[in-house]
Design an enzyme around this catalytic site. Structure first.
Site, PDB file in Angstrom:
ATOM      1  N   GLU A   1      33.433  40.194  44.041  1.00 53.33           N
ATOM      2  CA  GLU A   1      32.389  39.526  43.106  1.00 53.33           C
ATOM      3  C   GLU A   1      32.906  38.299  42.750  1.00 53.33           C
ATOM      4  OE1 GLU A   1      30.035  42.034  42.525  1.00 53.33           O
ATOM      5  OE2 GLU A   1      30.982  43.503  43.543  1.00 53.33           O
TER       6      GLU A   1
ATOM      7  N   CYS B   1      28.709  35.330  35.378  1.00 59.25           N
ATOM      8  CA  CYS B   1      28.536  35.253  36.632  1.00 59.25           C
ATOM      9  C   CYS B   1      27.055  34.986  36.998  1.00 59.25           C
ATOM     10  CB  CYS B   1      29.260  36.113  37.518  1.00 59.25           C
ATOM     11  SG  CYS B   1      28.886  37.900  37.072  1.00 59.25           S
TER      12      CYS B   1
HETATM   13  P1  NAD Z   1      39.652  32.731  39.567  1.00 59.42           P
HETATM   14  O1  NAD Z   1      39.202  32.992  41.077  1.00 59.42           O
HETATM   15  O2  NAD Z   1      40.560  31.370  39.571  1.00 59.42           O
HETATM   16  O3  NAD Z   1      40.849  33.783  39.068  1.00 59.42           O
HETATM   17  C1  NAD Z   1      40.439  35.197  38.968  1.00 59.42           C
HETATM   18  C2  NAD Z   1      41.780  36.025  39.313  1.00 59.42           C
HETATM   19  O4  NAD Z   1      42.163  35.851  40.317  1.00 59.42           O
HETATM   20  C3  NAD Z   1      42.569  35.750  38.213  1.00 59.42           C
HETATM   21  O5  NAD Z   1      43.252  36.900  37.496  1.00 59.42           O
HETATM   22  C4  NAD Z   1      43.794  34.881  38.702  1.00 59.42           C
HETATM   23  O6  NAD Z   1      44.973  34.951  38.288  1.00 59.42           O
HETATM   24  C5  NAD Z   1      43.649  35.674  40.311  1.00 59.42           C
HETATM   25  N1  NAD Z   1      44.249  35.040  41.423  1.00 59.42           N
HETATM   26  C6  NAD Z   1      44.433  33.539  41.507  1.00 59.42           C
HETATM   27  N2  NAD Z   1      44.881  33.057  42.928  1.00 59.42           N
HETATM   28  C7  NAD Z   1      44.844  34.482  43.441  1.00 59.42           C
HETATM   29  C8  NAD Z   1      45.444  34.613  44.731  1.00 59.42           C
HETATM   30  N3  NAD Z   1      45.970  33.879  45.480  1.00 59.42           N
HETATM   31  N4  NAD Z   1      45.685  36.082  44.977  1.00 59.42           N
HETATM   32  C9  NAD Z   1      45.408  36.977  43.991  1.00 59.42           C
HETATM   33  N5  NAD Z   1      45.028  36.831  42.971  1.00 59.42           N
HETATM   34  C10 NAD Z   1      44.520  35.479  42.409  1.00 59.42           C
HETATM   35  O7  NAD Z   1      38.409  32.888  38.775  1.00 59.42           O
HETATM   36  P2  NAD Z   1      38.293  32.555  37.243  1.00 59.42           P
HETATM   37  O8  NAD Z   1      38.184  31.023  36.868  1.00 59.42           O
HETATM   38  O9  NAD Z   1      39.437  33.282  36.397  1.00 59.42           O
HETATM   39  O10 NAD Z   1      36.998  33.184  36.793  1.00 59.42           O
HETATM   40  C11 NAD Z   1      35.710  32.460  36.903  1.00 59.42           C
HETATM   41  C12 NAD Z   1      34.843  32.725  38.189  1.00 59.42           C
HETATM   42  O11 NAD Z   1      34.666  34.394  38.340  1.00 59.42           O
HETATM   43  C13 NAD Z   1      33.732  32.319  38.353  1.00 59.42           C
HETATM   44  O12 NAD Z   1      33.436  31.721  39.438  1.00 59.42           O
HETATM   45  C14 NAD Z   1      32.701  33.430  38.197  1.00 59.42           C
HETATM   46  O13 NAD Z   1      31.199  33.247  38.787  1.00 59.42           O
HETATM   47  C15 NAD Z   1      33.389  34.509  38.693  1.00 59.42           C
HETATM   48  N6  NAD Z   1      32.891  35.744  38.215  1.00 59.42           N
HETATM   49  C16 NAD Z   1      32.218  36.679  39.016  1.00 59.42           C
HETATM   50  C17 NAD Z   1      31.751  37.869  38.570  1.00 59.42           C
HETATM   51  C18 NAD Z   1      30.829  38.670  39.545  1.00 59.42           C
HETATM   52  O14 NAD Z   1      30.701  39.790  39.138  1.00 59.42           O
HETATM   53  N7  NAD Z   1      30.263  38.178  40.757  1.00 59.42           N
HETATM   54  C19 NAD Z   1      32.062  38.324  37.471  1.00 59.42           C
HETATM   55  C20 NAD Z   1      32.778  37.370  36.346  1.00 59.42           C
HETATM   56  C21 NAD Z   1      33.118  36.099  37.122  1.00 59.42           C
END
Ligand code: NAD
Length: 536
Positions: free
Chosen positions: A257, A291
């Site tokens: 997502e 999101c």
């Molecule tokens: P992010 O991708 O930076 O981090 C998300 C999670 O992934 C965190 O827990 C982070 O520690 C982890 N992570 C980072 N690198 C990783 C790796 N290599 N392997 C595994 N895990 C890893 O996102 P963010 O900045 O925390 O959140 C914002 C983003 O989330 C925005 O792009 C937003 O659109 C998206 N989002 C999408 C939805 C949806 O349902 N489509 C909902 C909420 C947020």
């Protein structure tokens, strides 16, 4: 899946550690800050890959019993946890505010939303996971009773972002638990405290040890991907890409997502007051860190000026600040400084390219907060229109007609959700089918998010797979198992077993053709007979 309905507690055995009891010896610590004040509100360990592997091994010990108690047994535990959520709403909202600086009203929504979702999957999982009994497709298959069984992946890894630190984990953890999987959750390192509360609550209810939380940043998340059997990820498209590659390497399934750039289309026949109120809410809720927030607006030329005036008035009227326990504001702060920097860059780049700021456009003067902003004279060459902002900005564009609005709405690498505002609902529904997005709300925003019977998933770079959607919400965490059982008394040999014989083959082919072919081919025995060849 059988449902043996044991009493709550039947699967809970050994006394368990609570997440709060985790020692901080060894791993480095992460400081959690309130983004509205900068104050440190907690510290959590940066769990190592070895620690994550150990947690997953532990979950594997407890999961078989969790699966065995069936959806009825799990329902009892899930509803007990739902009670805990409701009873602890006030405290959970306060923890949530401490790590996000959300307004009080926003913070109170999360536990309520979570309780609603848990109730839905707890009560319906038995129906959703019931065995399927498909009818055989041909006479040959009729000699078996056919069953499709839904068996959970043993350990599901859920990795979440910072924008809804309580609701976001719940959205995926509890459907996976309802499916019979054990779950390891890795919340964002920016906002891990609410997720730890969930694990604490699960332990307090005495539920089986099938849910654990590990804290840390990307490396800890990568360790979850390296050990779990299924990955449910919510976060940025960039991280989603890395996770997909890692899952492919391990040959495990995943669901992503990701980000969005959701368009709103305002047609000339719309109720402009409702459209302005809805789009102001859809763009500014949670400071735009949703999101599915509205990130760009297309307005038909005849109503453009009037709509922009109404929207600007609505956005100007928003109260921004830090709430504490009193509900006084609609908008709080952004999650962190890097988020504020993205919003500022999108506004600055737009203004440098000729856009006008009608309200907002700058930092709000406390913590990471950014003022709710309306931008006009923008176009598809600007970052504020093409890149995900994830902040309180609403860029508005004038379009000639419906066709141009649809074309521009679809001019994006993302496809999470969209909204169409019109006085003609059927017209709205027709336009929805031309928009490339996983959800379209007519005369509303976020409505799909509150309908768990609908799938929530992104198209294009917004995701792979979907959460929820009724039965899919739990079945996605299951492997399908096909079981055949003979209906008739069995002989020593089946038709196809050795030794081969042309008459037996012709009989089988004849049955297959009679059932599956069309026209003369169904019953053309002469053509079949020719296959016999030789002089047998
Ligand atoms: P992010 O991708 O930076 O981090 C998300 C999670 O992934 C965190 O827990 C982070 O520690 C982890 N992570 C980072 N690198 C990783 C790796 N290599 N392997 C595994 N895990 C890893 O996102 P963010 O900045 O925390 O959140 C914002 C983003 O989330 C925005 O792009 C937003 O659109 C998206 N989002 C999408 C939805 C949806 O349902 N489509 C909902 C909420 C947020």
């Amino acid at each position: 899946m059988t449902d043996t309905d044991p009493a709550p507690g039947a699967a809970a055995k050994t006394p368990r550690k609570t997440p709060a009891a985790k020692t901080c010896d060894g791993p480095a610590l992460i400081e959690v800050r309130n983004p509205g004040t900068g104050a440190v509100v907690g510290t959590v360990p940066e769990e190592t890959a070895d620690a994550v592997a150990a947690e997953v091994r532990e979950l594997r010990v407890h999961q078989p019993e969790w699966e065995a108690i069936g959806p009825g047994g799990r329902k009892a535990w899930l509803l007990q946890f739902q009670d805990w959520l409701i009873d602890n709403t006030d405290r959970l909202a306060t923890v949530l505010q401490s790590e996000t600086a959300k307004p009080r009203v926003d913070a109170l929504i999360d536990p309520g939303f979570a309780a609603d979702l848990i109730g839905y999957y707890a009560r319906r999982a038995a129906k959703f996971l019931a065995d399927d009994r498909p009818s055989p497709h041909s006479p040959l298959a009729r000699v078996k009773r056919l069953t499709t069984v839904y068996r959970p992946y043993p350990v599901v890894g859920v990795i979440t972002p910072w924008n809804f630190p309580l609701a976001m984990p719940v959205m995926d953890v509890f459907p996976a638990l309802a499916a019979g999987a054990a779950v390891i959750l890795k919340p964002s390192e920016v906002t891990p405290l609410s997720a730890l509360e969930l694990a604490k609550g699960w332990a307090e209810t005495g539920a089986p040890e099938v849910f654990t939380v590990v804290t840390g940043a990307g490396a800890t998340g990568a360790a979850v991907v390296g050990n779990a059997d299924y990955i449910q990820f919510t976060g940025s498209t960039a991280t989603g890409r890395k996770i997909a590659a890692a899952c492919v390497d391990r040959m495990i399934p995943y669901s992503l997502e990701l980000g969005g750039k959701d368009p709103a289309i305002v047609l000339a026949d719309a109720d402009l007051d409702r459209a302005a109120h809805g789009i102001a809410f859809g763009g500014m809720f949670n400071s735009g860190q949703v999101c599915i927030s509205v990130e760009r607006v297309y307005v038909e030329a005849p109503v453009y000026d009037e709509f922009v005036a109404k929207l600007t008035a609505d956005v100007k009227a928003l109260r921004q600040g830090l709430d504490g326990r009193d509900a006084k504001h609609e908008v709080g702060a952004l999650a962190n400084e890097s988020q504020a920097a993205i919003v500022q860059r999108h506004v600055d780049e737009a203004v440098a390219a000729g856009a006008k700021v009608l309200t907002g456009g700058r930092r709000a003067g406390f913590g990471t907060a950014f003022e709710p902003t309306v931008l006009v004279d923008v176009d598809h060459t600007m970052s504020c229109v093409t890149e995900e902002t994830f902040g309180p900005t609403l860029p508005v564009m004038k379009v000639a007609d419906e066709a141009e609005a649809i074309r521009l709405a679809n001019d994006s690498v993302y496809g999470l959700s969209a909204s169409v505002w019109t006085g003609d609902r059927e017209r709205g529904a027709r336009i929805a089918r031309q928009i490339n997005a996983g959800a379209v709300n007519i005369n509303d925003v976020f409505a799909n998010l509150f309908s768990f019977a609908l799938p929530m998933g992104g198209w294009g770079l917004s995701g792979v797979g979907a959460r929820w959607g009724g039965a899919n919400g739990v079945r996605k965490y299951c492997r399908q198992q096909a079981i055949t059982v003979p209906i008739l008394p069995t002989q020593h040999k089946e038709l196809f077993w050795y030794p081969y014989s042309m008459p037996k083959l012709l009989f089988a082919l004849g049955a297959m053709r009679a059932a599956g072919a069309r026209g003369l081919r169904r019953l053309d025995l002469r053509a079949l007979w020719k296959l016999k060849g030789g002089d047998t």
